[in-house]
Design a protein around this motif. Structure first.
Motif, mmCIF file in Angstrom:
data_model
loop_
_atom_site.group_PDB
_atom_site.id
_atom_site.type_symbol
_atom_site.label_atom_id
_atom_site.label_comp_id
_atom_site.label_asym_id
_atom_site.label_seq_id
_atom_site.Cartn_x
_atom_site.Cartn_y
_atom_site.Cartn_z
ATOM 1 N N UNK A 87 -5.465 3.167 17.158
ATOM 2 C CA UNK A 87 -4.874 3.045 15.718
ATOM 3 C C UNK A 87 -5.460 2.846 14.669
ATOM 4 N N UNK A 88 -6.728 2.344 15.051
ATOM 5 C CA UNK A 88 -7.814 2.469 13.712
ATOM 6 C C UNK A 88 -8.135 3.839 13.628
ATOM 7 N N UNK A 96 -5.236 5.354 11.484
ATOM 8 C CA UNK A 96 -5.145 4.887 9.993
ATOM 9 C C UNK A 96 -6.143 5.380 9.120
ATOM 10 N N UNK A 97 -7.442 5.532 9.883
ATOM 11 C CA UNK A 97 -8.675 5.899 8.903
ATOM 12 C C UNK A 97 -8.232 7.423 8.899
ATOM 13 N N UNK A 117 -5.508 8.953 8.323
ATOM 14 C CA UNK A 117 -4.721 9.155 7.151
ATOM 15 C C UNK A 117 -5.405 9.002 5.603
ATOM 16 N N UNK A 118 -6.421 7.941 5.589
ATOM 17 C CA UNK A 118 -7.074 7.847 4.490
ATOM 18 C C UNK A 118 -7.918 9.104 4.054
ATOM 19 N N UNK A 153 1.725 8.294 5.941
ATOM 20 C CA UNK A 153 0.325 8.251 5.342
ATOM 21 C C UNK A 153 0.190 6.982 4.542
ATOM 22 N N UNK A 169 0.213 3.876 6.590
ATOM 23 C CA UNK A 169 -1.324 3.988 7.458
ATOM 24 C C UNK A 169 -2.485 3.681 6.443
ATOM 25 N N UNK A 170 -2.373 4.331 5.218
ATOM 26 C CA UNK A 170 -3.777 4.051 4.282
ATOM 27 C C UNK A 170 -3.590 2.412 3.939
ATOM 28 N N UNK A 209 -4.844 0.438 6.639
ATOM 29 C CA UNK A 209 -6.554 0.548 6.988
ATOM 30 C C UNK A 209 -7.019 -0.064 5.847
ATOM 31 N N UNK A 229 -8.582 -3.043 8.108
ATOM 32 C CA UNK A 229 -9.807 -2.553 8.771
ATOM 33 C C UNK A 229 -10.905 -2.498 7.912
ATOM 34 N N UNK A 252 -4.576 -4.112 16.623
ATOM 35 C CA UNK A 252 -3.475 -3.286 16.644
ATOM 36 C C UNK A 252 -2.096 -3.949 16.983
#
Lengths: 536, 391
Positions: free
Chosen positions: A20-21, A24-25, A27-28, B180, B183-184, B187, B191, B285
Motif C-alpha cells: 500500500x505504501x 501511494x508513493x 501515485x506521487x 491518484x 493516493x497522493x 501518502x 506516510x 494500511x
C-alpha cells in the motif's frame, strides 16, 4: 516499524502494508513524472523559437541603381519612398560566384525574409552618411531557410569518402550555365544508389538521372559544393558523374580531389520548400560565418503577431496582458477587499449577509466561461463597450477574481484574533480606527497573498476572453485600454491552431514565458507571505 | 529619467511628511509602519500612478502638460496615503462606512447580475425554441436559416449529445484523478516525512497553477497523436480528436485539486481515531482502509463532487483536444463535444445577438451554471455535516 515475528496475523499483513505504501508513493511519483514530462516537452518544443539565423551581408549603398538616383541630397522622405531591392539583390549575387538563371536568382532572393527590405531602408535612413559606402547589415533569413537550418540540416545523411576522383571541366553540353564538371571514377557510387530508376542508353550504359522528384545527392570537397545531376555506369565499371557546382566560379579548374563527402537528402526537392541550390549556398555561407545564429531571438520579443511565421512576436500579447491585468487589479482588489471588510466587520449578521456569503462561495467555483457570457451580454451588448479591448477583458477578469479575493480577505480577517479588536476598542478607538490601524496591517499578508494568487490565475485565463472577442488577429501593439488587443493565453490558443512548424515552436516558447511569469508571481506571493506573516 | 525623479521626490515627500506628522500628532501611539516603510509605500504609489497613466493614456504621453500633471499627482499621492490612516471623527466614520457599503453592494449587484443576464437570455431562447426539445433532443446541429428559403438549415438544439460527451470526458478524467488524488493525499498525510511534504506540496501547487491552455496544447499536440498511433498499431480507429486524449489530460489537471481537498478531509479526521486504531494493533494500511477512509467518506464524496463540477466547467482542454461534432456515443476513441466547447464556438462568429444560435449559448450557460451551483451546494452541505460530526 514493528518486527515481523511479533505482528499477529503474520507476514501477510506486513506485506499488504508495504504494498500500500508503495502504491501511494508511486501515485506521487506519477504526478511528479507527469509534471517533469510536461514541462520538459514544452521547453524542448519551444527551444527552437529562442534563437534565429541572420545573415551579415555586406551591402554597397549605391543609390545609382535605385529610383533615387536622380535626386541630389535625398531627404528621409525621399529615401522612405525608394525601393532598395536592387541593392539587396546585388549584395546577395556578390556572394555567389557563378552565373545564375533568372529562376535560380529568384530562388536565391527568397533566402532573405520579406522584412529585410524594411530593415535596409531603416538603416539607410538612420545613417545617411553611409550612402556610397559598404556596410555590413544583419538581415533575418526567411522562414524556409530558418526551418532548414534548424531542422532540415539534421536530416541529411553524410558519407565521408576517401577514393580519389578525377575532375574535368565540361564546356560543351546542353546546360550552358557554368560550373558543370565531370568526375570519372570506378565503383564508388554503385552501392549508394539502391532502388533508383535507371535506364539503358544507346551505348548500353546505365544512366541514372536525378531530377526534382528524386532524392538529392550532393558532393562536397573543400570549397566545392555541387549537386549530382546524372551518373552513367558503363559496362567496364567506369562511372561518369555529371555534377553542377554552385560555389566556385566557372574558370576555377581543379583536377582531382581525394577527401570528399557524399550527402543525401532523403526528401526530394519537389517535396521540400527549399531548393537544392539555395540549400548549397546556405551551407556555404554558414561555413564562412556569414550566416550566424543569434541568441536570443530579438524579433520574437519585439514584434507583434504577423502572418509571416518567422516575424511573429509576443510583444502585442504581452502588452495586452499587462493592460488587462492592470484593469482587473484596479477593479477587483479595492472592491473585493472593501466588500469583504464590510461583510466581516460592519454588517449586521442576518439573512442578507448569509445569503450573500453562500452566493460568493458558489460564485468562486463557477466555470470561468460563464463570466465571459456575462461580459458579452452586459458589457458588450448593453453597455456597448468596444470589443476585444483590455478594458472589457479586465472588467470580466475582475468580476471573475472578485469572489476569490473576497473569500481570501475574509479568511485573513478571521484569522486575526479577537483580542486585538477588543483591546483596541477598550482603549477607546472607533471601529474605523481599529480596523485601519490594527486589523488591516495584521491581515495584510493574507490579503496580499490571495490577491497575487488570484492575479496569477487571471493571467492564464482564456475562455472568458474568447467570448468577448479577443480572438481576432491583431498585428499591432495596443496603445491604450480602449484599443483592440489580445492576451498571452489567447495568443497561445490562436498560434496552436496553425500547423506551420514555426508557429508550433512559438506557441511552446510563449507557454514557457507564461509559465515563467506565473512562477514569478507565485514566488512573490510566497515571499510576501513569509516575510510579513506575524504569528499571534 | 523622469519616472525615477518623480519616484524619488515622492519617496522624500512621504518620508518627511510621515516624520512631521508622527512627531507632532501620534506620539506614543502604536503605528504599524516605520517611516521607511511609509516612504516606500509612497514611492510604490507614485510608480503605480505612472504605470497606469502610461498604459491607459499611452498616446497622450507625448504631451508635456500630461507629464507634469502625472508628476504632481505622484508627489501629492504620497500625502494621499495619510487618508488611509485617518484620525477619529464622525465624518471620517461615515465616509468610510459608506465607501465599504458601496463596495459590498457592487459585489452583490455583480453576483445578482450574472444570474439575471443568464436567465433573461435563456427565457428569450425558450420563447423561440421548445423547452422539451432542448432538454431531451438527441441531435445537436446548431444552424439557423440565413434566408427564408434556405434548404436544410433548420437547427436542432438537443442537449443530450452534449451531456453524454461531457459525461464521457468527465468520467475518464475522474477515473484518472480520483485514485491518484486520494493516493497522493493518503501518502502525504500518513506516510510522508515533514521534509518530503515541504518539497512535494509546492510541486503540486505548480501543477495546480498551470493555465489550462497549456494542458490543452499538450493534449492536442502530444497526447492525441500518440493515442492515435497507438490505437492504429492495434487496429482500432482512433479519431484525431478523441475523448480519451482530452479526458486523460483533464484528469491530470484535476489531480492537484482532488488531492488538496482530500488532504484537508483526511486532516479533519480526529487524532483519537488514529490513536485508537494503532492501540488495537492495526498496521497503517488497515488503519487507513478500515478506520480513516470510512470516517472521511462523506468528505471524499464531497471532494469528488467538487472535482466533478470543476471538470464539467473546463473549456480550453476540450476546445483544443476534443471535437465540435455532437456525436451521441460512449466510445472514448471518438470525437465528442461538451457544453463549454459549444458555448465557446457558438459565440465567436458573426451572429446577430437575438438569433436562436446565439441565445442557445446562453441556455447552455444557464444549464451549466445551474448544474455547478447545485453540485457545489450539495458538496458544501456534505462537508459541513461531516465537519459537524467530527468537529
Amino acid at each position: 516499524m514493528a518486527n515481523i515475528t511479533y505482528l499477529p496475523g503474520g507476514i501477510r499483513r506486513y506485506f499488504y502494508q508495504k504494498l500500500f505504501r508503495l502504491v501511494t508513493l508511486s501515485m506521487v511519483g506519477l504526478c511528479l513524472l507527469f509534471l517533469v514530462f510536461l514541462l520538459g516537452r514544452l521547453f524542448y518544443q519551444g527551444a527552437g523559437a529562442f534563437y534565429h539565423y541572420q545573415i551579415h551581408l555586406p551591402v554597397k549603398i549605391d543609390l545609382s541603381s535605385t529610383d533615387a538616383r536622380d535626386i541630389y541630397n535625398p531627404t528621409a522622405q525621399d529615401l522612405a519612398n525608394t525601393s532598395f531591392s536592387p541593392l539587396l539583390q546585388n549584395a546577395l549575387l556578390k556572394q555567389t560566384p557563378y552565373d545564375m538563371t533568372q529562376a535560380e536568382k529568384k530562388s536565391l532572393f527568397s533566402l532573405l525574409s520579406p522584412e529585410s527590405l524594411f530593415t535596409l531602408r531603416d538603416k539607410i535612413i538612420a545613417n545617411p552618411s553611409n550612402i556610397g559606402h559598404n556596410t555590413t547589415i544583419p538581415f533575418s533569413l526567411s522562414g524556409t531557410a530558418q526551418q532548414y537550418l534548424k531542422v532540415g540540416r539534421k536530416e541529411l545523411i553524410h558519407h565521408d569518402m576517401t577514393q580519389k576522383l578525377n575532375l574535368e571541366h565540361n564546356h560543351d553540353d546542353f546546360d550552358f550555365h557554368s560550373g558543370y564538371r565531370i568526375f570519372s571514377t570506378k565503383d564508388t557510387f554503385n552501392q549508394k544508389l539502391k532502388n533508383h530508376k535507371c535506364t539503358l542508353n544507346q551505348e548500353n550504359d546505365l544512366e541514372c538521372h536525378f531530377g526534382t522528384s528524386d532524392p538529392s545527392l550532393f558532393i562536397r570537397a573543400g570549397n566545392l559544393y555541387g549537386k549530382i545531376k546524372q551518373i552513367n555506369f558503363e559496362r567496364s565499371g567506369k562511372e561518369t558523374v555529371f555534377v553542377k557546382i554552385y560555389t566556385a566560379p566557372k574558370d576555377v579548374i581543379v583536377s582531382s580531389i581525394s577527401h570528399w563527402t557524399l550527402t543525401t537528402s532523403p526528401l526530394e526537392q519537389s517535396k521540400r520548400k527549399i531548393s537544392d541550390m539555395t540549400m548549397i549556398i546556405t551551407e556555404d555561407l554558414l561555413s564562412t560565418g556569414m550566416i550566424r545564429s543569434q541568441i536570443p531571438n530579438i524579433p520574437f520579443f519585439t514584434n507583434a503577431d504577423s502572418r509571416n511565421a518567422e516575424q511573429a512576436g509576443i510583444l502585442g500579447a504581452l502588452t495586452g496582458s499587462l493592460m488587462t491585468i492592470l484593469v482587473c487589479f484596479i477593479l477587483a482588489l479595492p472592491i473585493g477587499v472593501f466588500a469583504a471588510v464590510y461583510l466581516e466587520e460592519f454588517a449586521q449578521k442576518g439573512k442578507m449577509s448569509t445569503f450573500f456569503e453562500i452566493n460568493i462561495n458558489n460564485l468562486a467555483s463557477v466555470p470561468s466561461i460563464i463570466y465571459g457570457l456575462l461580459g458579452l451580454a452586459l458589457l458588450l451588448n448593453i453597455f456597448g463597450l468596444p470589443r476585444s479591448a483590455p478594458l472589457v477583458g479586465g472588467m470580466v477578469l475582475g468580476i471573475m477574481s472578485l469572489p476569490v479575493i473576497i473569500i481570501a480577505t475574509r479568511t485573513a480577517l478571521r484569522s486575526v484574533p479577537q483580542t486585538l479588536r477588543d483591546a483596541a476598542m477598550a482603549l477607546g478607538a472607533t471601529k474605523v480606527q481599529t480596523f485601519f490601524h490594527h486589523i488591516l496591517p495584521a491581515a495584510l499578508p493574507g490579503i496580499m497573498t490571495g490577491a497575487v494568487l488570484s492575479l496569477s490565475r487571471a493571467i492564464g485565463e482564456t475562455a472568458p476572453l474568447l467570448l468577448i472577442g479577443m480572438v481576432a488577429f491583431i498585428s499591432d501593439i495596443p496603445k491604450h485600454i480602449f484599443d483592440t488587443a489580445t492576451v498571452l493565453p489567447v495568443q497561445i490558443f490562436l498560434w496552436s491552431e496553425n500547423p506551420e512548424i514555426a508557429y508550433q515552436e512559438k506557441t511552446a516558447a510563449t507557454i514557457t514565458i507564461l509559465l515563467l511569469l506565473m512562477i514569478c508571481l507565485n514566488g512573490v506571493a510566497i515571499f510576501l507571505r513569509n516575510k510579513f506573516e506575524t504569528k499571534y | 529619467m523622469l519616472v525615477l525623479y518623480c519616484i524619488l521626490t515622492a519617496f522624500i515627500a512621504g518620508y518627511w511628511r510621515y516624520n512631521a506628522t508622527e512627531t507632532s500628532r501620534h506620539k506614543g501611539t502604536f503605528y504599524p509602519y516605520t517611516s521607511m516603510q511609509y516612504a516606500i509605500l509612497t514611492s510604490i504609489w507614485a510608480l503605480l500612478i505612472f504605470i497606469f497613466g502610461f498604459f491607459v493614456f499611452h498616446e497622450y504621453t507625448q504631451d508635456s502638460y500630461f507629464i507634469t500633471t502625472l508628476f504632481t499627482l505622484s508627489v501629492g499621492g504620497g500625502n494621499f496615503l495619510t487618508l488611509l490612516f485617518p484620525d477619529a471623527g464622525k465624518i471620517n466614520e461615515r465616509i468610510f462606512k459608506t465607501l465599504l457599503w458601496l463596495s459590498a453592494s457592487f459585489a452583490f449587484i455583480v453576483t445578482v447580475g450574472i444570474i439575471i443576464s443568464l436567465l433573461s437570455n435563456t427565457f428569450t431562447f425558450f420563447t423561440k425554441y421548445s423547452f422539451i426539445d432542448f432538454l431531451f433532443g438527441t441531435t445537436w446541429s446548431p444552424q439557423i436559416a440565413m434566408r427564408a428559403d434556405q434548404v436544410g438549415a433548420s437547427g436542432k438544439f438537443g442537449v443530450i449529445p452534449l451531456l453524454t460527451g461531457t459525461l464521457l470526458i468527465t468520467t475518464i478524467a475522474l477515473s484518472v484523478a480520483i485514485p491518484v488524488g486520494v493516493g497522493v493525499a493518503i501518502y502525504l498525510s500518513e506516510f510522508a516525512t515533514k521534509k518530503f511534504r515541504i518539497w512535494v506540496k509546492p510541486i503540486l501547487e505548480i501543477l495546480a497553477g498551470i493555465p489550462t491552455v497549456v494542458y490543452g496544447f499538450f493534449a492536442a499536440v502530444t497526447v492525441a497523436p500518440f493515442l492515435k498511433s497507438l490505437g492504429e498499431g492495434y487496429g482500432l480507429t482512433v479519431s484525431s480528436e478523441s475523448a480519451l486524449a482530452a479526458g486523460l489530460v483533464m484528469g491530470m489537471m484535476i489531480i492537484p485539486y482532488m488531492s488538496s481537498l482530500s488532504d484537508d478531509v483526511l486532516h479533519a479526521v480526529p487524532q483519537s481515531l488514529r490513536d485508537g486504531a494503532r492501540a488495537l494493533g492495526a498496521t497503517e494500511f488497515e488503519m487507513i482502509i478500515k478506520v480513516i477512509l470510512p470516517a472521511a467518506f462523506p468528505g471524499i464524496i464531497s471532494a469528488f463532487i467538487l472535482s466533478f463540477s470543476r471538470a464539467i466547467g473546463e473549456t480550453m482542454i476540450v476546445l483544443m483536444a476534443a471535437g465540435l461534432a455532437g456525436n451521441l456515443t460512449f466510445n472514448p476513441l471518438n470525437a465528442v463535444t461538451t457544453f463549454t466547447v459549444q458555448i465557446g464556438t457558438l459565440l465567436t462568429g458573426d451572429q446577430e445577438f437575438d438569433s436562436v444560435k446565439t441565445l442557445s449559448a446562453f441556455a447552455l450557460g444557464a444549464t451549466l451554471f445551474l448544474l455547478t451551483f447545485i453540485l457545489n451546494i450539495v458538496a458544501v452541505r456534505m462537508i459541513q455535516k461531516y465537519k459537524a460530526n467530527y468537529g
